[in-house]
Design an enzyme around this catalytic site. Structure first.
Site: not given
Ligand code: FAD
Length: 403
Positions: A31, A105, A213, A290
């Site tokens: 991380e 979250r 909500y 993402d």
């Molecule tokens: P992230 O949450 O971005 O996690 C990435 C992780 O990687 C982080 O911990 C970061 O610090 C770390 N990182 C980044 N770069 C590096 C690197 N180079 N090396 C090591 N670590 C790194 N989704 C839903 O299902 N329901 C909802 O209601 C919803 N509401 C949302 C509302 C908003 C306003 C937004 C913006 C998004 C919403 N989403 C929702 C989408 C959801 O938040 C994301 O799709 C989800 O959090 C993606 O998770 P992730 O782990 O792929 O990415």
């Protein structure tokens, strides 16, 4: 024993790590931040997310911290008219085999983190991945501090600005949507009783929408107001004054305005996504969440898709007789169309449903208000009702190979 490296310890990365560890693999998460944490407020989870959490063994932990939602309400934000409402209790749960809920979250992240700790995942914070190298036998993640971590598989779950994606896909920065979201959380006891409900309520207006909500066991109300203002620069979590937020939503009907006026400590995000791409796999490296398919939040499915990804990947990496690169190709093939459809659906929901104006809004109201409860459920069935990602791994792999 297969050693899996995961870059990124967000919801997607921890779900992937947990799935792999439960499959008997050695797992290390790198991380980038100094600690494992999740910022932000509530997140909506549809029935498909609960199926995924069940497959990852943490459904009960998340359920214990969730606020269950009775209905999704779609309101005309200028007239105050109730346009449509999808009931989320009896028939929804029966048809889709799970609830619809909102969780903080931090609670979702903690449930996954606790699961990872118990499953023996090695959790290393403060290691920012900058890229990777691989040969036929191993993959090595490179970090900003110049360290190298080698393993059999690298999962890039490092979010919207993924360094692993930059190396793997190389499609530059994300697409800035031009939509700005303002978010606040307020104590429920400040909300007039007649405006409280166990619903996700969306007020749609010309070029804007406002969603709220309950979270925290009903102790708080989560407010999120979005404006299509053509923003061109990415902003993540900058503070915004109350007066600034209130001027951004002219024409909001009385009930919705009363709630918006209660907001304080507002924070701003400019929303981003990416056009879907075909490939997220390179040899022993795969993207997830993402990093693979960032989407606008309008379908509330980004995290749900990341959880589904984690389940599919875990199932495929359990298929020992097959080579790892082949299993990752199968993962990509199985996740590509569903996540692309969700990404494009989310965009369309913003433009055509949430932000419609004039005749477009009238036609939207007529269309939505004419749908029966069963038709409303049918409209989301492909998304909320799918359990294909929990299928037996051999069947999945064989089908992907034959595709
Ligand atoms: P992230 O949450 O971005 O996690 C990435 C992780 O990687 C982080 O911990 C970061 O610090 C770390 N990182 C980044 N770069 C590096 C690197 N180079 N090396 C090591 N670590 C790194 N989704 C839903 O299902 N329901 C909802 O209601 C919803 N509401 C949302 C509302 C908003 C306003 C937004 C913006 C998004 C919403 N989403 C929702 C989408 C959801 O938040 C994301 O799709 C989800 O959090 C993606 O998770 P992730 O782990 O792929 O990415």
């Amino acid at each position: 024993m297969t050693h899996v490296l995961v870059a990124g310890g967000g919801i997607g990365g921890l779900a992937a790590a947990l799935g792999q560890a439960r499959g008997g693999h050695r797992v290390t998460v790198l991380e980038g931040r100094p600690e494992f944490s999740e910022i932000g407020a509530g997140i909506q989870l549809a029935a498909n997310a609960f199926h995924a959490l069940g497959a990852l063994g943490v459904r009960d932990r998340v359920t214990g911290r969730a606020d269950f939602i009775d209905e999704l309400r779609f309101m005309d934000g200028t007239s105050g008219q109730r346009v449509a409402a999808m009931e989320l209790t009896g028939a929804y749960r029966t048809r889709f085999g799970g609830p619809y809920a909102v969780v903080h979250r931090g609670d979702l992240h903690r449930a996954l983190l606790d699961g990872c700790r118990e499953a023996g995942v090695e959790l290393l914070a403060g290691h920012r991945v900058t890229g990777y190298r691989q040969d036929g036998a191993r993959v090595t993640a490179l970090t900003a501090a110049g360290e190298r971590f080698s393993a059999d598989v690298l999962v890039g779950a490092d979010g919207l600005r993924s360094a692993v994606r930059a190396r793997l896909v190389g499609d530059g920065g994300p697409r800035i949507s031009g939509h700005t979201i303002f978010r606040s959380v307020i104590p429920m006891d400040e909300v007039p009783p007649e405006l409280r409900s166990r619903s996700v309520t969306l007020w749609a207006g010309p070029g804007w929408h406002f969603v709220h909500y309950p979270i925290g066991g009903g102790a708080f109300l989560n407010l999120a107001a979005t404006r299509d203002d053509g923003a061109r620069e990415e902003i993540t979590g900058a503070p915004a004054s109350r007066s600034h937020v209130l001027t951004r939503f002219p024409g909001l009907c009385d009930d919705a305005r009363e709630l918006l006026e209660l907001g304080r400590d507002w924070r701003i995000w400019v929303l981003c996504d990416r056009d879907p791409v075909d490939g997220w796999v390179d040899g022993r490296v795969a993207l997830l969440g993402d990093a693979a398919h960032p989407m606008l939040q309008y379908a509330a499915q980004g995290a749900c898709m990341a959880l589904e990804d984690a389940v599919v990947l875990a199932r495929l990496l359990r298929c020992e007789p097959y080579e790892i690169p082949g299993r990752l190709v199968a993962y990509n093939a199985l996740r590509r169309d569903r996540t692309a459809r969700t990404t494009l659906t989310a965009r369309r929901m913003g433009d055509e449903l949430y932000h419609a104006a004039g005749a477009g809004a009238a036609s939207r109201n007529a269309m939505l208000s004419g749908l029966s409860p069963e038709e409303l459920r049918e409209a989301v069935a492909w998304l909320h009702g799918s359990t294909s990602f929990t299928e037996a791994p051999e069947a999945v792999l064989v089908r992907a190979e034959g595709a």
